[in-house]
Scaffold this motif. Structure first.
Motif, mmCIF file in Angstrom:
data_model
loop_
_atom_site.group_PDB
_atom_site.id
_atom_site.type_symbol
_atom_site.label_atom_id
_atom_site.label_comp_id
_atom_site.label_asym_id
_atom_site.label_seq_id
_atom_site.Cartn_x
_atom_site.Cartn_y
_atom_site.Cartn_z
ATOM 1 N N UNK A 40 0.699 -1.148 0.212
ATOM 2 C CA UNK A 40 -0.029 0.063 -0.134
ATOM 3 C C UNK A 40 0.750 1.206 -0.073
ATOM 4 N N UNK A 41 1.732 1.251 -0.830
ATOM 5 C CA UNK A 41 2.576 2.520 -1.146
ATOM 6 C C UNK A 41 1.959 3.661 -1.588
ATOM 7 N N UNK A 42 2.036 4.867 -1.135
ATOM 8 C CA UNK A 42 1.304 5.951 -1.799
ATOM 9 C C UNK A 42 2.167 6.534 -3.125
ATOM 10 N N UNK A 43 1.329 6.898 -3.991
ATOM 11 C CA UNK A 43 1.953 7.728 -5.010
ATOM 12 C C UNK A 43 1.092 8.870 -5.374
ATOM 13 N N UNK A 44 1.582 9.853 -5.929
ATOM 14 C CA UNK A 44 0.937 11.139 -6.326
ATOM 15 C C UNK A 44 1.334 11.381 -7.666
ATOM 16 N N UNK A 45 0.143 11.284 -8.601
ATOM 17 C CA UNK A 45 0.306 11.669 -10.039
ATOM 18 C C UNK A 45 0.668 13.077 -10.458
ATOM 19 N N UNK A 46 1.753 12.872 -11.036
ATOM 20 C CA UNK A 46 2.407 14.374 -11.281
ATOM 21 C C UNK A 46 1.357 15.490 -11.842
ATOM 22 N N UNK A 47 0.399 15.060 -12.657
ATOM 23 C CA UNK A 47 -0.695 16.063 -13.107
ATOM 24 C C UNK A 47 -1.496 16.480 -11.630
ATOM 25 N N UNK A 48 -1.498 15.625 -10.858
ATOM 26 C CA UNK A 48 -2.443 16.057 -9.806
ATOM 27 C C UNK A 48 -1.455 17.203 -8.929
ATOM 28 N N UNK A 49 -0.392 16.825 -8.993
ATOM 29 C CA UNK A 49 0.538 17.539 -8.059
ATOM 30 C C UNK A 49 0.540 19.249 -8.718
ATOM 31 N N UNK A 50 0.525 19.122 -10.035
ATOM 32 C CA UNK A 50 0.495 20.422 -10.465
ATOM 33 C C UNK A 50 -0.651 21.067 -10.559
ATOM 34 N N UNK A 51 -1.734 20.406 -10.352
ATOM 35 C CA UNK A 51 -3.188 20.942 -10.268
ATOM 36 C C UNK A 51 -3.128 21.766 -8.954
ATOM 37 N N UNK A 52 -2.641 20.757 -7.804
ATOM 38 C CA UNK A 52 -2.597 21.237 -6.383
ATOM 39 C C UNK A 52 -1.614 22.438 -6.026
ATOM 40 N N UNK A 53 -0.548 22.641 -6.849
ATOM 41 C CA UNK A 53 0.327 23.890 -6.765
ATOM 42 C C UNK A 53 -0.559 25.101 -7.501
ATOM 43 N N UNK A 54 -1.154 24.860 -8.660
ATOM 44 C CA UNK A 54 -2.130 25.874 -9.388
ATOM 45 C C UNK A 54 -3.176 26.307 -8.239
ATOM 46 N N UNK A 55 -3.723 25.442 -7.812
ATOM 47 C CA UNK A 55 -4.858 25.770 -6.736
ATOM 48 C C UNK A 55 -4.282 26.478 -5.546
ATOM 49 N N UNK A 56 -3.258 26.222 -5.002
ATOM 50 C CA UNK A 56 -2.480 26.902 -3.686
ATOM 51 C C UNK A 56 -2.150 28.407 -4.254
ATOM 52 N N UNK A 57 -1.608 28.469 -5.538
ATOM 53 C CA UNK A 57 -1.450 29.923 -6.179
ATOM 54 C C UNK A 57 -2.473 30.729 -5.922
ATOM 55 N N UNK A 58 -3.674 30.064 -6.635
ATOM 56 C CA UNK A 58 -5.119 30.755 -6.594
ATOM 57 C C UNK A 58 -5.747 31.164 -5.257
ATOM 58 N N UNK A 59 -5.372 30.335 -4.317
ATOM 59 C CA UNK A 59 -5.878 30.517 -3.013
ATOM 60 C C UNK A 59 -5.100 31.526 -2.209
ATOM 61 N N UNK A 60 -3.859 31.620 -2.346
ATOM 62 C CA UNK A 60 -2.820 32.418 -1.916
ATOM 63 C C UNK A 60 -3.185 33.909 -2.441
ATOM 64 N N UNK A 61 -3.429 34.055 -3.909
ATOM 65 C CA UNK A 61 -3.909 35.319 -4.338
ATOM 66 C C UNK A 61 -5.036 35.878 -3.769
ATOM 67 N N UNK A 62 -6.007 34.980 -3.562
ATOM 68 C CA UNK A 62 -7.204 35.387 -2.850
ATOM 69 C C UNK A 62 -7.025 35.776 -1.586
ATOM 70 N N UNK A 63 -6.226 35.101 -0.777
ATOM 71 C CA UNK A 63 -5.825 35.556 0.691
ATOM 72 C C UNK A 63 -5.242 36.881 0.601
ATOM 73 N N UNK A 64 -4.249 37.147 -0.129
ATOM 74 C CA UNK A 64 -3.669 38.408 -0.120
ATOM 75 C C UNK A 64 -4.552 39.523 -0.538
ATOM 76 N N UNK A 65 -5.405 39.357 -1.550
ATOM 77 C CA UNK A 65 -6.312 40.356 -1.828
ATOM 78 C C UNK A 65 -7.397 40.610 -0.862
ATOM 79 N N UNK A 66 -7.576 39.686 0.171
ATOM 80 C CA UNK A 66 -8.499 39.944 1.211
ATOM 81 C C UNK A 66 -7.692 40.461 2.319
ATOM 82 N N UNK A 67 -6.432 40.426 2.441
ATOM 83 C CA UNK A 67 -5.473 40.743 3.494
ATOM 84 C C UNK A 67 -4.329 41.733 3.095
ATOM 85 N N UNK A 68 -4.709 43.182 2.788
ATOM 86 C CA UNK A 68 -3.717 43.908 2.165
ATOM 87 C C UNK A 68 -2.926 44.373 3.205
ATOM 88 N N UNK A 69 -1.528 44.640 2.821
ATOM 89 C CA UNK A 69 -0.697 45.406 3.891
ATOM 90 C C UNK A 69 -1.277 46.511 4.145
#
Length: 75
Positions: A40-69
């Protein structure tokens, strides 16, 4: 050619985080993964990792917009 599936340790190296952090992300469902083989070894599909990274960029951008300096002096 890059492999389709990555070990959790490979994902950790890509994201510059610990193996245990990636394991938690997988077990919590935050990062999609599959279990394969008799042990039962875990594996992450490369495309899923790239999707995850893109989602995190979008999530972070939304957070930054809602929390300006607010403590910076205007330039």
């Amino acid at each position: 050619m890059e492999p389709r599936f990555l070990l959790l340790s490979d994902v950790a190296a890509e994201l510059n985080v610990s193996d245990s952090q990636v394991y938690h992300m997988v077990r919590s469902g935050e990062l999609p993964a599959i279990k394969i083989g008799g042990r039962g070894q875990w594996r992450v599909e490369r495309t899923r990792l790239e999707e995850y990274i893109q989602h995190k960029y979008a999530e972070t951008a939304e957070w930054v917009r809602g929390n300006p300096l607010t403590d910076r002096e205007p330039e």
